[in-house]
Design an enzyme around this catalytic site. Sequence first.
Site, PDB file in Angstrom:
ATOM      1  N   ASP A 290       0.866  -1.168   0.000  1.00 50.64           N
ATOM      2  CA  ASP A 290       0.000   0.000   0.000  1.00 50.64           C
ATOM      3  C   ASP A 290       0.918   1.238   0.000  1.00 50.64           C
ATOM      4  O   ASP A 290       2.139   1.135   0.091  1.00 50.64           O
ATOM      5  CB  ASP A 290      -0.947  -0.031   1.220  1.00 50.64           C
TER       6      ASP A 290
HETATM    7  C1  GLC Z   1      -4.343   4.374  -0.133  1.00 52.53           C
HETATM    8  C2  GLC Z   1      -5.232   3.210   0.234  1.00 52.53           C
HETATM    9  C3  GLC Z   1      -5.313   2.147  -0.829  1.00 52.53           C
HETATM   10  C4  GLC Z   1      -5.153   2.773  -2.198  1.00 52.53           C
HETATM   11  C5  GLC Z   1      -3.727   3.318  -2.273  1.00 52.53           C
HETATM   12  C6  GLC Z   1      -3.437   3.987  -3.619  1.00 52.53           C
HETATM   13  O1  GLC Z   1      -3.657   4.810   1.007  1.00 52.53           O
HETATM   14  O2  GLC Z   1      -4.971   2.551   1.459  1.00 52.53           O
HETATM   15  O3  GLC Z   1      -6.592   1.502  -0.671  1.00 52.53           O
HETATM   16  O4  GLC Z   1      -5.365   1.799  -3.204  1.00 52.53           O
HETATM   17  O5  GLC Z   1      -3.438   4.213  -1.212  1.00 52.53           O
HETATM   18  O6  GLC Z   1      -4.217   5.145  -3.749  1.00 52.53           O
END
Ligand code: GLC
Length: 748
Positions: A290
């Site tokens: 993430d």
């Molecule tokens: C965010 C979220 C995730 C998302 C990623 C990219 O912090 O936790 O669900 O896909 O970053 O935007």
Amino acid sequence: MKPFYFLKVFCVLMFCAVANLCAQSSSPLQSAAIDQKVEKLLKQMTLEEKVGQLNQYSAGAATGPGTGRTGYPEMIAVGQVGSLFNLIGAKQTNEMQHIAVEKSRLHIPLIFGLDVIHGYRTEFPMPLGLAATWDPALIEQTARIAAKEASTDGIRWTFSPMVDIARDARWGRITEGEGEDPYLASEIAKAYVRGYQGNLDSPDDIAACVKHYVGYGAAEAGRDYNTTEISDRTLREIYLRPFKAAADAGALSFMSAFNSLNEVPASANPFTLRQVLRHDWGYKGMVVSDWQSLWEIEAHGIANDDRTAAEKGILAGVDMDMEGNLYHTHLAELVEAGAVPMSVVDDAVRNVLRVKFALGLFDHPYADDTKTAFDGPLPAASRELARKAAEEAFVLLKNEHAVLPLTGIHKIAVVGPMADNADNMLGSWDAQGKANDVVTLRNALTAYCAAHNIAVSFSADASAASADADVILVAVGETASEMTGEAASRTRIGLPGAELVDEVAKFNKPIVLLAFAGRPVVLTPIEPKATAILEAWFPGIEAGPALVATLFGEANPSGRLTASFPRSVGQEPLYYNALSTGRPVGNVDLTRPPTTGLEKYHSRYIDEQNSPLYPFGYGLSYSTFEFSTPQVSASSTSAKALNAGDAKAEVHVTATVKNTGNRPGDEVVQFYIRQRGTSVARPVRELKGFQKIALAAGESKQVDFKLTRQQLAFWNIDMKEVAEPAKVQVWITGDSASGTPAELEIKP
Ligand code: GLC
């Protein structure tokens, strides 16, 4: 026994084996041909080029801690970037892709990602609302439209479906998932994967990314990013199930989560990332972290510097570093120093290349930028699906005196800010959704009332309400930008604006409360004052037409809750598939404090009931439905035969469902079980099947569910997933708190 019988059995077994192999090999992740291409390319790659495939950056953002790097052409040209995300538009993505394909030494294409969570430009209800449709086929269609739209703009990878089981309404991200049940979440996860990926043979297909692996929704106290403590059994039974379903459906990628799981950050957790995902499940897709979740393992306290964080991330099994810049900075040196074997990097690169080959990016790296960018008027078919999805997502929670659907109305007063708040209808994670695409309740209701000679007034406060209105609609709820989604946990989960109900109650008119929210909210204080309550979630671009169709009866509500609505926040976490405890309350009256020992010494509160205000699976309709007591095809079966997959051990459970109302309607028929006498305690109810059926007024239909090893096996005292001898109750009913069970026995 005649020899021919054995030949027949042999042929059947061979057919099954071949069919299974075909099913597996049909997934590009299992393709030997793709693996050959991967190996051929890998052999040519330098260590720097291998590391390059493991880097992902968000367009325009500073890449990683302190680098401030925002331009990518020079990095892409030398093969230092594997993926970009948040870059929108065929022309924009093609510009970067030409650099990767034409300038880098090995011409490896980029993969472009984006959070396409409940639509790309055609915004559907947010996922908890889509889940309330209990309609996987419809959800698959929404994902298909999202894929077609997103791929038109160069996006070939969505960070969806989010399949985090959530049992705590305080957690803002409950809005992004499917609620509290693993079986329903699994069926929906498969639908999203099918919709996004299709057959992986078209430039419309986009890679799914199942997230957040794993346990993120179990955040203590519902506080986002917080610690999670999950037993291995609960992990297997509840939180891993939808991920396994998505992997089995062929999802091309996973995203590792922010949370720590039993003191080990999910983004550096060898048990979940290697033992479960790779060893137990044989998964061959890729794992992306993430947003900087690799870097965050330092804050978690298991790494004291970036280099160690990079080392722990890659060794644990995170293939690609989202926006952390750690692999880019440290991985090559870690390999050269012998801290990370080259084989580990090679495996990560294989996973990334396998996905790029599976998507056809090597053959078709470019979006068709001759098409008009996806910014024109939305196709009617897309709007129609968005409206259908919204209508099916609405959950009718209360309908006193059958005040809905509205009839014989001459004047409507509409109060509350949500009647006219287009942007709010999109919910969180609205990708390329546009407020201008939204038809608000005000837009739609004004048109409807004009066409039906009904007077209507609107105000964001109570001022539009009046004594001569026949009905007062109160449209209130959470704000999509602050009160729901990521980093939006709430400790008080009332319905914002609900005080308007109190203000308009003085007119003594029927009050229809339209609740817009991304989570189960506490409606207890205002429930008695509202004549009807419709949970509208964040319904998407067709909010207005769907609400008007429902309010006036053109649409008959069929939504059913997939997350329990508490009476008070103190009950959280609250979920239907709970254990009995050693002191179940039985028939004790929990509506008042205990007055005797017999009433007191149970697993209960002294100031609140145990049950939710509205339970999992609940929802009303303009029709009414009756269920017969279920019938079982056998009063017993054998655990041994079930575990051997013996078809003769299968038990069928049937019931008759009747529409006893005066209009056609859809009912979500739910199949629950309970097992007792097992080696570990099992929930008081578990959803093991559902069927959404349409019934004409007065029509009856027989429904049939089966009990096989799949429905009855669980992770037992020895952590083996098997069926065991048990007393089993089965329900076929309309929600998790109702129904009359039938019984059967599983013998040894
Ligand atoms: C965010 C979220 C995730 C998302 C990623 C990219 O912090 O936790 O669900 O896909 O970053 O935007």
